[in-house]
Motif scaffolding. Sequence first.
Motif, mmCIF file in Angstrom:
data_model
loop_
_atom_site.group_PDB
_atom_site.id
_atom_site.type_symbol
_atom_site.label_atom_id
_atom_site.label_comp_id
_atom_site.label_asym_id
_atom_site.label_seq_id
_atom_site.Cartn_x
_atom_site.Cartn_y
_atom_site.Cartn_z
ATOM 1 N N ALA A 117 43.874 47.714 32.669
ATOM 2 C CA ALA A 117 44.142 47.423 33.882
ATOM 3 C C ALA A 117 43.448 45.994 34.299
ATOM 4 N N VAL A 118 41.955 46.404 34.062
ATOM 5 C CA VAL A 118 41.128 45.331 34.584
ATOM 6 C C VAL A 118 41.387 43.944 33.753
ATOM 7 N N LYS A 178 44.029 42.876 32.556
ATOM 8 C CA LYS A 178 45.356 42.241 33.036
ATOM 9 C C LYS A 178 45.271 41.887 34.161
ATOM 10 N N SER A 179 44.104 42.121 34.980
ATOM 11 C CA SER A 179 43.837 41.563 36.446
ATOM 12 C C SER A 179 42.867 40.375 36.370
ATOM 13 N N LEU A 210 36.477 42.020 41.734
ATOM 14 C CA LEU A 210 37.545 43.090 41.448
ATOM 15 C C LEU A 210 36.897 44.336 41.419
ATOM 16 N N GLY A 218 37.525 48.339 40.035
ATOM 17 C CA GLY A 218 38.366 49.356 39.281
ATOM 18 C C GLY A 218 37.678 50.760 39.116
ATOM 19 N N VAL A 244 45.079 46.178 45.004
ATOM 20 C CA VAL A 244 45.716 45.426 43.647
ATOM 21 C C VAL A 244 46.785 46.189 43.174
ATOM 22 N N GLY A 245 46.366 47.466 42.933
ATOM 23 C CA GLY A 245 47.542 48.367 42.361
ATOM 24 C C GLY A 245 46.962 49.455 41.713
ATOM 25 N N PHE A 264 47.517 52.153 38.419
ATOM 26 C CA PHE A 264 47.843 52.449 36.982
ATOM 27 C C PHE A 264 48.046 53.507 36.441
ATOM 28 N N LEU A 302 42.803 49.793 41.383
ATOM 29 C CA LEU A 302 42.201 48.480 41.562
ATOM 30 C C LEU A 302 42.345 47.924 42.979
ATOM 31 N N ARG A 344 40.547 44.395 45.318
ATOM 32 C CA ARG A 344 39.681 43.115 45.669
ATOM 33 C C ARG A 344 39.004 43.225 46.899
#
Length: 284
Positions: free
Chosen positions: A105-106, A108-109, A240, A242, A265-266, A268, A279, A281
Amino acid sequence: MTITLHQLRRTAESSLREAGVDTPDLDARLLVEHALSLTRSDLFIKANDPIPDSDAARVLALVARRAAREPVGRILGHREFWTIDLALNPDTLEPRPDTETLVEAVLKSLPDRTAPLRLLDLGTGTGCILLALLAELPDATGLGVDLSPGAVAAAMENAARNGLAERARFQTGNWGAGLAERFDVVVSNPPYIPSADIATLDPEVREHDPLRALDGGTDGLDAYRIIAGQMPDLLRPGGLAGLEVGQGQAADVAELLAAAGLEPVGVFRDLGGVERCVLARLGA
């Protein structure tokens, strides 16, 4: 009568199956390979080779440890995670495949994987998250912090083991307390099991992972409250965060991060469909 390699492997599988081990075939294979210094192809090429009694006894001794629910990683002394191989010691949590969800996930971000990012891993343990990220981010450097000196020693060993020692530093500390630097990415897999649930965990976890790395307090969220409160002082603007979370905790952790001023952020999910990491920010 001398036992063949094939017979020894089947005997190991049967013993583990009778003990209720979830993956008797896989575990037996790994233990046989380790005890006899064999490759996977050797198991087929040499299947009918006789095994000396002393070698068979060495295999069966390891099988007995696994049947008593000692994890394979603890028996072997190391565990594969992401693209790296990690040594374990009694002060470290054994990395789980679920934690790879946070790494993915990290990554991809991040808009630019070649950027000279600074990473921070709180409660680093084996160093698994930080080192997995550094393996994918060639110009990044990172700091891992853990309360346990034994865990810090393991993480340092693992950085060297995976050729990442020049880009990873580790130190003892209480989460992010006392850190003056700000980071582009802050990650953590803190303890998140509610205290009352510890006794219900599988013996592989309950009896072999350090309690400090499991017990998250009454509701499992004690560490998240501390970490979320520290995030604004640890992240650079736009940085970011996570966090791995336990089952059913994603919404609560996202709320803690939002209350600290971070923007979502989302969430997962892992391969089992469980919401496994959150995640967020820090605003620019």
